[in-house]
Design an enzyme around this catalytic site. Sequence first.
Site, PDB file in Angstrom:
ATOM      1  N   ARG A  33      70.828 -63.049  11.587  1.00  0.00           N
ATOM      2  CA  ARG A  33      71.737 -62.904  12.737  1.00  0.00           C
ATOM      3  C   ARG A  33      72.847 -63.953  12.709  1.00  0.00           C
ATOM      4  O   ARG A  33      73.349 -64.348  13.755  1.00  0.00           O
ATOM      5  CB  ARG A  33      70.998 -62.965  14.077  1.00  0.00           C
ATOM      6  CG  ARG A  33      70.072 -61.785  14.327  1.00  0.00           C
ATOM      7  CD  ARG A  33      69.708 -61.690  15.805  1.00  0.00           C
ATOM      8  NE  ARG A  33      68.546 -60.825  15.972  1.00  0.00           N
ATOM      9  CZ  ARG A  33      67.468 -61.146  16.684  1.00  0.00           C
ATOM     10  NH1 ARG A  33      67.383 -62.295  17.324  1.00  0.00           N
ATOM     11  NH2 ARG A  33      66.462 -60.306  16.782  1.00  0.00           N
ATOM     12  N   ARG A  37      76.273 -62.474  18.160  1.00  0.00           N
ATOM     13  CA  ARG A  37      76.706 -62.912  19.485  1.00  0.00           C
ATOM     14  C   ARG A  37      76.885 -64.410  19.649  1.00  0.00           C
ATOM     15  O   ARG A  37      77.445 -64.859  20.645  1.00  0.00           O
ATOM     16  CB  ARG A  37      75.713 -62.412  20.542  1.00  0.00           C
ATOM     17  CG  ARG A  37      75.750 -60.898  20.735  1.00  0.00           C
ATOM     18  CD  ARG A  37      74.647 -60.432  21.654  1.00  0.00           C
ATOM     19  NE  ARG A  37      73.338 -60.560  21.031  1.00  0.00           N
ATOM     20  CZ  ARG A  37      72.185 -60.369  21.679  1.00  0.00           C
ATOM     21  NH1 ARG A  37      72.196 -60.080  22.972  1.00  0.00           N
ATOM     22  NH2 ARG A  37      71.044 -60.485  21.041  1.00  0.00           N
ATOM     23  N   ARG A  46      84.149 -57.266  18.929  1.00  0.00           N
ATOM     24  CA  ARG A  46      83.221 -56.256  19.452  1.00  0.00           C
ATOM     25  C   ARG A  46      83.546 -55.816  20.878  1.00  0.00           C
ATOM     26  O   ARG A  46      82.919 -54.891  21.396  1.00  0.00           O
ATOM     27  CB  ARG A  46      81.783 -56.814  19.450  1.00  0.00           C
ATOM     28  CG  ARG A  46      80.980 -56.653  18.171  1.00  0.00           C
ATOM     29  CD  ARG A  46      80.509 -55.236  17.905  1.00  0.00           C
ATOM     30  NE  ARG A  46      80.006 -54.541  19.066  1.00  0.00           N
ATOM     31  CZ  ARG A  46      78.781 -54.658  19.573  1.00  0.00           C
ATOM     32  NH1 ARG A  46      77.913 -55.476  19.001  1.00  0.00           N
ATOM     33  NH2 ARG A  46      78.407 -53.961  20.624  1.00  0.00           N
ATOM     34  N   TYR A 157      59.976 -47.576  16.927  1.00  0.00           N
ATOM     35  CA  TYR A 157      61.072 -47.136  17.808  1.00  0.00           C
ATOM     36  C   TYR A 157      61.040 -45.620  17.994  1.00  0.00           C
ATOM     37  O   TYR A 157      61.232 -45.106  19.099  1.00  0.00           O
ATOM     38  CB  TYR A 157      62.422 -47.557  17.243  1.00  0.00           C
ATOM     39  CG  TYR A 157      62.734 -49.019  17.420  1.00  0.00           C
ATOM     40  CD1 TYR A 157      62.903 -49.569  18.691  1.00  0.00           C
ATOM     41  CD2 TYR A 157      62.861 -49.861  16.322  1.00  0.00           C
ATOM     42  CE1 TYR A 157      63.186 -50.919  18.858  1.00  0.00           C
ATOM     43  CE2 TYR A 157      63.144 -51.212  16.482  1.00  0.00           C
ATOM     44  CZ  TYR A 157      63.303 -51.732  17.758  1.00  0.00           C
ATOM     45  OH  TYR A 157      63.580 -53.065  17.914  1.00  0.00           O
TER      46      TYR A 157
END
Length: 349
Positions: A33, A37, A46, A157
């Site tokens: 990551r 963010r 984004r 998922y």
Amino acid sequence: MDSTSRHPGLADSAFLKAARGEPVPHTPVWYMRQAGRSLPEYLRVREGVGMLESCMDPDLVTEITLQPVRRYGVDAAIFFSDIVLPLKAVGVDLDIKPGVGPVVASPVRTLADVEAIPDLTAEHVPFITSAVHALVGELGATPLIGFAGAPFTVASYLVEGGPSKEHAKTKAMMFGAPDVWDALMRKIAGIAAAYLSVQVAAGASAVQLFDSWAGALTPADYAEHVMPHSARVLAAAGELGVPRIHFGVGTSNLLGLMGEAGADVVGVDWRTPLGSAIGVVGDRGVQGNLDPTLVFAPTDVMTRRAAEVIEAGRAAKGHIFNLGHGVIPSTDPAQLERLTEFVQSYPLS
């Protein structure tokens, strides 16, 4: 074609040398990551763009993947994507809801549901090929790591319909409908293998298989119901001639099996002392494993703990420094810059 023939400078990559168990000039470092963010430049590009939409825009994928390489000077880039993107690409009705995660409109319950999922081909993901080509051109001597979700995590998922803490429906299928489970895992393994193949064919130099939720399993259940399917993906990646990293969260009791599934490098989360992991994974490299929260500590505390990780890693066949999970969104990028510089300049001789 091996990865180093794509760019002559890749032969000197500390990341690829460590992944192959060769001597390195410094401990290579990248972060799960690292693109995301925690970076203000990521938030800017984004803004107003959905996650899956971002992952299907080659220009945006290229920019986001390059951002942490520019900022930190890390030893590898990780392809910006999402674990469920290949499912979306073949037509599964799903979305990534902010604050929730992937949500599947019609969860998988039956063999017919599994059979309705198409197999993935390169024609489903032309944007992936375009993005990787662009990235390899920009990255030069910095390797690009291809990315895929492992069968168990992606299956969870599909069966749960979204994120789950207990994975109760997933395990109910695994134990109670083994024929459906086997068919689903074979389907996802085929999709993951094809997805990695597209990335490597376009120029990725290594791959990482993320099994985020495998830590929910006992070793016996993992070995029987999951490992053969992850092994299929890793075997297919192995035939492509690139190093394979296999990572899961909370997998202290599975590290040996995850290595046996076909990894060249086993990712270790922060809960497991790296020295203990090295003794379990056998003749393989390790990746990790600084606690991601240590970047919030004073710099001298963070670097002292990072030094302990590097020192422990000396005992491994190869060691790639990373956090023990992904970068936390509120991380100060300046602190990761300091950590990167510390790791790359730490003397190994």
